[in-house]
Write an enzyme that holds these catalytic residues in place. Structure first.
Site, short mmCIF file in Angstrom:
data_model
loop_
_atom_site.label_atom_id
_atom_site.label_comp_id
_atom_site.label_asym_id
_atom_site.label_seq_id
_atom_site.Cartn_x
_atom_site.Cartn_y
_atom_site.Cartn_z
N ASN A 41 0.84 -1.19 0.00
CA ASN A 41 0.00 0.00 0.00
C ASN A 41 0.88 1.25 0.00
O ASN A 41 0.80 2.12 0.88
CB ASN A 41 -0.94 0.00 1.20
CG ASN A 41 -2.22 0.78 0.94
OD1 ASN A 41 -2.34 1.46 -0.08
ND2 ASN A 41 -3.18 0.69 1.84
N HIS A 100 -8.31 3.45 8.55
CA HIS A 100 -8.87 2.18 8.11
C HIS A 100 -10.27 1.94 8.68
O HIS A 100 -11.10 1.31 8.04
CB HIS A 100 -7.96 1.01 8.50
CG HIS A 100 -6.80 0.82 7.56
ND1 HIS A 100 -5.60 1.44 7.73
CD2 HIS A 100 -6.67 0.06 6.43
CE1 HIS A 100 -4.76 1.09 6.75
NE2 HIS A 100 -5.40 0.26 5.94
#
Length: 463
Positions: A318, A349
């Site tokens: 990521n 998140h």
């Protein structure tokens, strides 16, 4: 999931068309901005229905902040509003939908838009509200000197190439792409006359797109064959725990973690291919003279699978989110940048407890790994065999540490996470604490403070 794949494949075709028929030589910047924005809005509505209103509300709220807030505070207000709205949406998923992952889950695009909003706000603050000597080299390069127009703003946040799965990119890079300067700027960094060229070459992304589509296809096959056959939930099954020795459980943990990766490889590589197909993502020329199209790449699979340190693994997984965390948090945190960055990552998140177990564990393991590397690595560099042995040992430990750390991220809830860590005897937590207690921890340089301190010294001298 079907909507996601359908939109991304349609976006891929639209990206090729966009590059060929609406390239900078065929259409004005305003037309390119408008097309990218309208198609992005259409994809959002098609995928998420009325839930897409959340994306548009957040975008317009922050456009108001960007135009009305004072420059010294623009990045703070934008950060609070964007992260606050995102967090409220995350909370609704737990208390309204009871840990369910909606088929119309709009949180993914909202997370990407949050990254872009906060990135632009920070870069606008750097460009207008700070002196050049206060900035790092990267901050100086990416600083935005003028507020964007509404069309530019909407195009950056809602364009069809990145609205579904990202990635986040810098505002200046995106505007250079729309205006047709993106590739040219990178090519000027190379002396082409010395290489025998009379004029600048015209790099085509077709080869890079085909290569990434092959990776996407392989990832899809692995997802369909492996992921569902090796569920993470099985590692806390009572029968499995009762009959399986500890080392076998550790080995199976590695297998199920590997099986969970292909869906990320698929989504991120396809998103990268979509941007490349539109002509966006050119990053220059490598040492062998090959054109690189990895400016927006979200992962480096080879470096992930061969990582010999926790830091190396994180940096190649990521990638664009890691860059965002560095730009908006790590480089700007006045204290404890590592801890604050992990906490922000967890909050971004969502609010599932498993995320916080993962990122808090990640802080501990990162600090322990840094201490081991700083105190021990130099002893193994004196000979090739020692270096190879060190690399093998650190590869094994890194891969197992990652598996141990990310398991709660998949499990989400508290009970399965505690059950898992009990079955693992909390061994990574205990080892990390022992390392930090035994080995001296050297201070870690905080990059952003260097130019600030230099600016302060200059100011004192001037006075």
């Amino acid at each position: 999931q079907i909507n996601f794949v359908a939109c991304q494949l349609f976006a891929l075709l639209a990206a090729f068309w966009f590059r060929i028929y609406l390239g900078p030589s065929h259409a004005s910047s305003a037309v390119r901005h408008a097309f990218a924005t309208l198609f992005g809005i259409y994809f959002a509505v098609f995928c998420f229905g009325w839930y897409s209103i959340h994306l548009f509300v957040l975008v317009m709220m922050n456009y108001g902040i960007m135009n009305m807030a004072s420059i010294p505070n623009i990045h703070r207000y934008s950060f609070v509003i964007a992260m606050g709205y995102l967090t409220l949406c995350h909370i609704s998923r737990i208390y309204i939908f009871h840990y369910g992952i909606l088929t119309t889950d709009f949180s993914g695009p909202l997370m990407i838009i949050t990254q872009k909003i906060t990135t632009l706000a920070c870069q606008l603050h750097d460009g207008i509200g700070r002196q050049a000597e206060e900035l790092t080299a990267e901050q100086n390069r990416l600083a935005v000197k003028t507020r964007p127009s509404l069309l530019e703003y909407l195009s950056y946040l809602l364009n069809f190439m990145s609205i579904i799965a990202g990635p986040c990119s810098s505002y200046k890079d995106y505007i250079a792409f729309i205006e047709g300067r993106h590739v040219h700027m990178k090519l000027l960094e190379v002396n082409w006359k010395q290489k025998g060229y009379d004029r600048l070459p015209d790099p085509s992304p077709t080869g890079a797109v085909m290569y990434k589509l092959c990776i996407t296809l392989v990832s899809l096959i692995l997802f369909l064959t492996l992921t569902k056959n090796f569920p993470m939930a099985y590692i806390i099954d009572n029968e499995f725990l009762d009959k399986t020795p500890f080392l076998s459980r550790v080995g199976y943990l590695y297998v199920v973690t590997q099986a969970a990766k292909p869906k990320y490889y698929f989504a991120w590589t396809l998103a990268d291919a979509v941007n490349n197909a539109a002509g966006y993502g050119f990053s220059g020329v490598d040492e062998r003279g090959s054109f690189r199209w990895d400016l927006l790449s979200n992962l480096n699979i080879w470096n992930i699978e061969t990582a010999t340190s926790f830091k190396m693994y994180i940096e190649n997984w990521n990638i664009q989110t890691a860059a965002w965390l560095k730009r908006v948090c790590y480089d700007r945190a006045p204290w404890y940048p590592t801890a604050l960055t992990f906490i922000l990552s967890a909050l971004w998140h969502g609010i599932y407890p498993g995320y916080y177990f993962t990122f808090l564990t990640g802080i501990l393991i990162t600090l322990a790994a840094r201490a081991i590397r700083n105190n021990c690595r130099h002893y193994f560099l004196s000979s090739v065999p020692l270096k190879i042995a060190y690399d093998i040992a650190t590869w094994v430990v890194t891969q197992l540490a990652v598996c141990y750390t990310v398991a709660p991220f998949v499990m989400l809830a508290v009970e399965p996470t505690i059950k898992f860590y009990k079955s693992m005897y909390f061994h990574m937590h205990i080892l990390s604490i022992l390392v930090l207690l035994i080995l001296p921890v050297r201070p870690h340089a905080h990059s952003v403070r260097k130019p600030q301190n230099q600016a302060m010294q200059n100011s004192v001298k001037n006075k």
